[in-house]
Design a protein around this motif. Structure first.
Motif, PDB file in Angstrom:
ATOM      1  N   TYR A   1      -2.841 -27.010 -68.711  1.00  0.00           N
ATOM      2  CA  TYR A   1      -4.271 -26.750 -68.504  1.00  0.00           C
ATOM      3  C   TYR A   1      -5.050 -28.058 -68.396  1.00  0.00           C
ATOM      4  O   TYR A   1      -5.868 -28.230 -67.494  1.00  0.00           O
ATOM      5  CB  TYR A   1      -4.809 -25.899 -69.654  1.00  0.00           C
ATOM      6  CG  TYR A   1      -6.313 -25.781 -69.666  1.00  0.00           C
ATOM      7  CD1 TYR A   1      -6.983 -25.073 -68.667  1.00  0.00           C
ATOM      8  CD2 TYR A   1      -7.069 -26.378 -70.672  1.00  0.00           C
ATOM      9  CE1 TYR A   1      -8.367 -24.959 -68.676  1.00  0.00           C
ATOM     10  CE2 TYR A   1      -8.449 -26.272 -70.690  1.00  0.00           C
ATOM     11  CZ  TYR A   1      -9.092 -25.564 -69.692  1.00  0.00           C
ATOM     12  OH  TYR A   1     -10.463 -25.457 -69.687  1.00  0.00           O
ATOM     13  N   PHE A   2      -4.800 -28.993 -69.312  1.00  0.00           N
ATOM     14  CA  PHE A   2      -5.536 -30.254 -69.298  1.00  0.00           C
ATOM     15  C   PHE A   2      -5.237 -31.055 -68.029  1.00  0.00           C
ATOM     16  O   PHE A   2      -6.132 -31.680 -67.450  1.00  0.00           O
ATOM     17  CB  PHE A   2      -5.176 -31.088 -70.535  1.00  0.00           C
ATOM     18  CG  PHE A   2      -5.727 -30.523 -71.819  1.00  0.00           C
ATOM     19  CD1 PHE A   2      -6.991 -29.985 -71.866  1.00  0.00           C
ATOM     20  CD2 PHE A   2      -4.967 -30.530 -72.977  1.00  0.00           C
ATOM     21  CE1 PHE A   2      -7.508 -29.457 -73.044  1.00  0.00           C
ATOM     22  CE2 PHE A   2      -5.465 -30.009 -74.159  1.00  0.00           C
ATOM     23  CZ  PHE A   2      -6.739 -29.473 -74.194  1.00  0.00           C
ATOM     24  N   ILE A   3      -3.987 -31.034 -67.599  1.00  0.00           N
ATOM     25  CA  ILE A   3      -3.624 -31.758 -66.375  1.00  0.00           C
ATOM     26  C   ILE A   3      -4.306 -31.135 -65.166  1.00  0.00           C
ATOM     27  O   ILE A   3      -4.914 -31.828 -64.339  1.00  0.00           O
ATOM     28  CB  ILE A   3      -2.090 -31.760 -66.198  1.00  0.00           C
ATOM     29  CG1 ILE A   3      -1.427 -32.587 -67.301  1.00  0.00           C
ATOM     30  CG2 ILE A   3      -1.705 -32.326 -64.837  1.00  0.00           C
ATOM     31  CD1 ILE A   3       0.074 -32.438 -67.368  1.00  0.00           C
ATOM     32  N   ASN A   4      -4.225 -29.817 -65.049  1.00  0.00           N
ATOM     33  CA  ASN A   4      -4.848 -29.127 -63.917  1.00  0.00           C
ATOM     34  C   ASN A   4      -6.360 -29.297 -63.919  1.00  0.00           C
ATOM     35  O   ASN A   4      -6.983 -29.474 -62.863  1.00  0.00           O
ATOM     36  CB  ASN A   4      -4.493 -27.637 -63.945  1.00  0.00           C
ATOM     37  CG  ASN A   4      -3.042 -27.383 -63.621  1.00  0.00           C
ATOM     38  OD1 ASN A   4      -2.395 -28.177 -62.939  1.00  0.00           O
ATOM     39  ND2 ASN A   4      -2.487 -26.283 -64.117  1.00  0.00           N
ATOM     40  N   LEU A   5      -6.966 -29.245 -65.111  1.00  0.00           N
ATOM     41  CA  LEU A   5      -8.414 -29.401 -65.208  1.00  0.00           C
ATOM     42  C   LEU A   5      -8.831 -30.809 -64.785  1.00  0.00           C
ATOM     43  O   LEU A   5      -9.830 -30.983 -64.059  1.00  0.00           O
ATOM     44  CB  LEU A   5      -8.871 -29.131 -66.642  1.00  0.00           C
ATOM     45  CG  LEU A   5     -10.375 -29.205 -66.904  1.00  0.00           C
ATOM     46  CD1 LEU A   5     -11.124 -28.170 -66.076  1.00  0.00           C
ATOM     47  CD2 LEU A   5     -10.670 -29.012 -68.396  1.00  0.00           C
TER      48      LEU A   5
ATOM     49  N   SER B   1      -5.075 -38.858 -64.133  1.00  0.00           N
ATOM     50  CA  SER B   1      -3.994 -39.261 -65.034  1.00  0.00           C
ATOM     51  C   SER B   1      -4.554 -39.816 -66.336  1.00  0.00           C
ATOM     52  O   SER B   1      -4.058 -39.503 -67.422  1.00  0.00           O
ATOM     53  CB  SER B   1      -3.122 -40.323 -64.354  1.00  0.00           C
ATOM     54  OG  SER B   1      -2.239 -40.916 -65.268  1.00  0.00           O
ATOM     55  N   VAL B   2      -5.605 -40.641 -66.232  1.00  0.00           N
ATOM     56  CA  VAL B   2      -6.213 -41.233 -67.424  1.00  0.00           C
ATOM     57  C   VAL B   2      -6.797 -40.148 -68.320  1.00  0.00           C
ATOM     58  O   VAL B   2      -6.565 -40.120 -69.529  1.00  0.00           O
ATOM     59  CB  VAL B   2      -7.314 -42.246 -67.021  1.00  0.00           C
ATOM     60  CG1 VAL B   2      -8.047 -42.766 -68.259  1.00  0.00           C
ATOM     61  CG2 VAL B   2      -6.710 -43.408 -66.243  1.00  0.00           C
ATOM     62  N   VAL B   3      -7.537 -39.223 -67.719  1.00  0.00           N
ATOM     63  CA  VAL B   3      -8.181 -38.162 -68.503  1.00  0.00           C
ATOM     64  C   VAL B   3      -7.130 -37.220 -69.100  1.00  0.00           C
ATOM     65  O   VAL B   3      -7.197 -36.859 -70.281  1.00  0.00           O
ATOM     66  CB  VAL B   3      -9.175 -37.378 -67.624  1.00  0.00           C
ATOM     67  CG1 VAL B   3      -9.732 -36.172 -68.379  1.00  0.00           C
ATOM     68  CG2 VAL B   3     -10.312 -38.284 -67.176  1.00  0.00           C
ATOM     69  N   ALA B   4      -6.150 -36.830 -68.277  1.00  0.00           N
ATOM     70  CA  ALA B   4      -5.107 -35.916 -68.759  1.00  0.00           C
ATOM     71  C   ALA B   4      -4.307 -36.546 -69.893  1.00  0.00           C
ATOM     72  O   ALA B   4      -3.961 -35.875 -70.871  1.00  0.00           O
ATOM     73  CB  ALA B   4      -4.177 -35.528 -67.605  1.00  0.00           C
TER      74      ALA B   4
END
Length: 706
Positions: A227-231, A247-250
């Motif tokens: 979910y975090f990666i897709n978001l 990538s940084v945010v995920a």
């Protein structure tokens, strides 16, 4: 029907991706992987499940702390020898051999001895029998072997060196000589008391860390990682260099769940690195961005790679105060990495990903919004209600388990599917998988904290701390800058072979007290947490420092790039993190501490915390501007390429924003806020100058084209 099939296909792909990711991590960490057709799979799963249930039980029904630590380490040692092979060769990998079971049994008997005979040992403190000493010596050997298998040889070698130093004290060079300890005294101190192996680090692992690792594991099994990666991709993918920013945010979000930079790299990197390459990043750059983002995941509150709890315990500080102090440096570091990625995208002239390749924003956000509930609930109970870390984690786990049970039936209703028995059971299966995975993930942490306890025990047994103080003072000549540089180098070297938590414990035990004492002698009154975070930060940087840098090897494997080049590039991106510890050492306000007790700077009760919201915002914004300026210096780019003079002007902004009170004193300014204004003014002038230069370059380019 098409939507339903699409949903099922997506779930199947996520499951396959999760399995592939888990296999990559297991391979990098040297774990055995057994299928459900193997007896070992069920044995390991049963033991792991029992460990998790025990840890949850002692939250509800507290147990004597020493007995709890003994049982905790017993589970860890047994799983160590079942999961990790003696050598990484096919003969040892494909099944657990008889000697593996022998070592596991010895681990059970030695680590469990403290729990089994606790009352007897308590009635005769220091009056050890031959059986006590024999079990203790064997237990130390078994722990060292477990450490070699699980963590590599580095930490075990350090433990052996310290044990040898304990025994051979009279034969040491004059500078580090001591009276030595007999085998009986050594065994008793290290294994039969809470001064060594069963000391504070293992106590923290038992009491707090397991629950947070379990929470992260359950989040992952629930689907929060995907979910975090897709978001992150949905929100940022379409922007310039979007996959790298995502990538940084995920990785920041994944850092909440995972204390392992390798697991973080692989989990997010399998998605982000190929997309970064597709949008124009070189393989080394794509891998390096993921490495830098993933290693910095350990800086992120509330877990901080399990070190937050140990820092709190070492300093007799509340856990929430540790998080409060670590907040600004962590987020400033992450925002700066995001900015560095933006500068790299500008330099390469990159564009964002094709919007058609990205998931829809609103739908993606809503599909997993329930994953945010237990996270915010955890933070609320920790920061607002100020519950104990164990209580807050347990309550968050309970809420998360409830969500895991209902999410599949709710999703079935949403997609107008029939709610079958399998749909109801799937949530419980996810919980069971999370319990097992959480226990497996705890093995390296438990073994590392136990082994690091040998270092802590050696210091109390031999008085090594005072000896080290004299050695470092002699080498550095009492110069605080040299002391800090020495501590940073040692942390980096140790961190190449140690997990972050173990590296922190070793350095916090050896060098943090020395740094504090010599700083006070040189007139620097700093809170103890500054020295502890200093060594913690440099331990993290070791994860992408060549020639070891395991996170860089993981990223390089996905990016199909050279691991050394990837590690070097990742370290370049992380240089910004290396300056932060020096800055908050000389400016504790970055840790939101404005003053300390001059008679005892290490006493948290004498620290003056900054709580005014406006002042907190000013410190955060000015630190962020200083870090962005430093990033422009290292990258050689702002709105366009910078020349040598511009780069050093950017570097000159840094002390104005990070060290305002030192600048105030040196330049005789009426207030340290003037320092902020000077730095900001220089930054704005550079912006205007670069904007004019960019406009002139574009005009010249247009004229040439005409």
């Amino acid at each position: 029907m098409i939507e339903r099939d699409k949903h099922h296909t997506l779930d199947e792909l996520e499951v396959e991706q999760a399995k592939e990711t888990e296999n990559i991590v297991n391979d990098l960490e040297g774990q055995r992987v057994f299928g459900t057709q193997h007896f070992e799979f069920w044995l390991i799963s049963a033991i792991a499940l029992a460990w998790t249930l025990f840890q949850l039980y002692i939250v509800i029904e507290p147990l004597n702390s020493t007995i709890a630590r003994s049982i905790h380490l017993t589970f860890a040692l047994v799983l160590s020898f079942l999961i990790y092979p003696m050598f990484r060769k096919e003969y040892f990998l494909k099944k657990v051999r008889w000697f593996g079971y022998t070592f596991a049994t010895l681990g059970l008997c030695t680590a469990g001895y403290i729990a089994f005979f606790y009352n007897d040992l308590a009635l005769r403190p220091g009056d050890y029998t031959m059986v006590d000493i024999s079990v203790a010596l064997l237990g130390i050997v078994i722990l060292i072997e477990a450490g070699r298998r699980v963590l590599g040889f580095a930490l075990s070698l350090i433990a052996i060196i310290f044990l040898a130093y304990d025994v051979l004290g009279p034969y040491m060079p004059e500078l580090i000589i001591h009276k030595g300890a007999s085998f009986n005294k050594l065994a008793g101190h290290m294994f039969l008391t809470t001064e060594g192996i069963f000391g504070v680090p293992l106590g923290v692992s038992t009491g707090f860390v397991f629950l947070f690792v379990l929470f992260g594991s359950l989040l992952d099994k629930a689907g929060a990682g995907e979910y975090f990666i897709n978001l992150a991709f949905a929100l940022l993918g379409r922007f310039r260099g979007g996959p790298a920013k995502a990538s940084v945010v995920a990785s920041g979000f994944t850092g909440i769940m995972s204390g392992s930079s390798i697991a973080n790299t692989v989990t997010t990197g399998t998605f982000t690195i190929p997309l970064m390459k597709k949008t124009g990043f070189r393989p080394e750059q794509a891998g390096a961005v993921e490495v830098a983002a993933s290693t910095n995941g350990q800086l992120m509150p509330p877990v901080m790679g399990a070190a937050a709890f140990i820092i709190a315990e070492f300093l007799a500080l509340s856990y929430t105060d540790v998080i409060y102090a670590a907040f600004i440096p962590a987020f400033v570091s992450y925002f700066a990495l995001f900015y560095i990625v933006h500068l790299e995208a500008l330099k390469l002239g990159l564009k964002g990903a094709n919007p058609e390749d990205l998931p829809p924003k609103l739908q993606t956000f809503l599909r997993g919004i329930h994953y945010l509930v237990p996270i915010f609930f955890l933070l609320y109970t920790l920061m607002i209600l100020r519950e104990s870390a164990a209580s807050a984690a347990f309550n968050a786990i309970s809420l998360l388990m409830l969500l895991m049970v209902v999410q599949h039936p709710f999703r079935a209703i949403l997609y107008k599917q029939k709610i079958t028995k399998e749909v109801w059971v799937s949530g419980f299966i996810d919980i069971l998988a999370g319990f097992i995975s959480g226990a497996k993930n705890m093995v390296p942490i438990a073994v590392a904290t136990a082994l690091a306890g040998i270092v802590v025990g050696s210091i109390t047994l031999t008085g090594l701390g005072q000896v080290l103080l004299e050695v470092i003072e002699t080498i550095s000549g009492g110069n605080i800058f040299i002391i800090l540089i020495l501590a940073a180098i040692v942390s980096l070297i140790l961190g190449m072979g140690l997990p972050t938590t173990a590296n922190y414990i070793v350095m916090a035990s050896l060098t943090a007290p020395v740094i504090l004492t010599l700083a006070q002698d040189n007139g620097y009154l700093i809170p103890a947490i500054a020295a502890h975070l200093f060594v913690f930060y440099f331990g993290i940087l070791a994860d992408d420092t060549p020639p070891v840098g395991l996170a860089a090897y993981a990223a390089a494997g996905i990016a199909k790039s050279d691991p050394i080049k990837t590690g070097i590039q990742g370290f370049k991106y992380d240089i910004r993190t290396a300056i932060l510890p020096f800055m908050f050492f000389f400016n504790p306000e970055l840790l939101l501490i404005s003053g300390v007790d001059s008679f005892n700077p290490s006493d948290p009760s004498g620290w003056i915390w900054i709580t005014d919201p406006l002042q907190v915002v000013i410190i955060f914004v000015t630190a962020l501007i200083g870090m962005l300026a430093f990033s422009c210096f290292t990258q050689g780019y702002f709105l366009t390429w910078t020349n040598v003079i511009e780069r050093f002007i950017f570097l000159g902004i840094v002390p104005f924003m990070f060290l305002p009170k030192i600048v105030e004193a040196k330049l005789a300014l009426p207030s340290h806020y003037i320092s902020y204004l000077i730095g900001l003014a220089i930054f704005v002038l550079l912006y205007l100058f670069q904007k004019a230069k960019l406009k002139a370059n574009n005009t010249s380019k247009y004229e040439v084209e005409l």
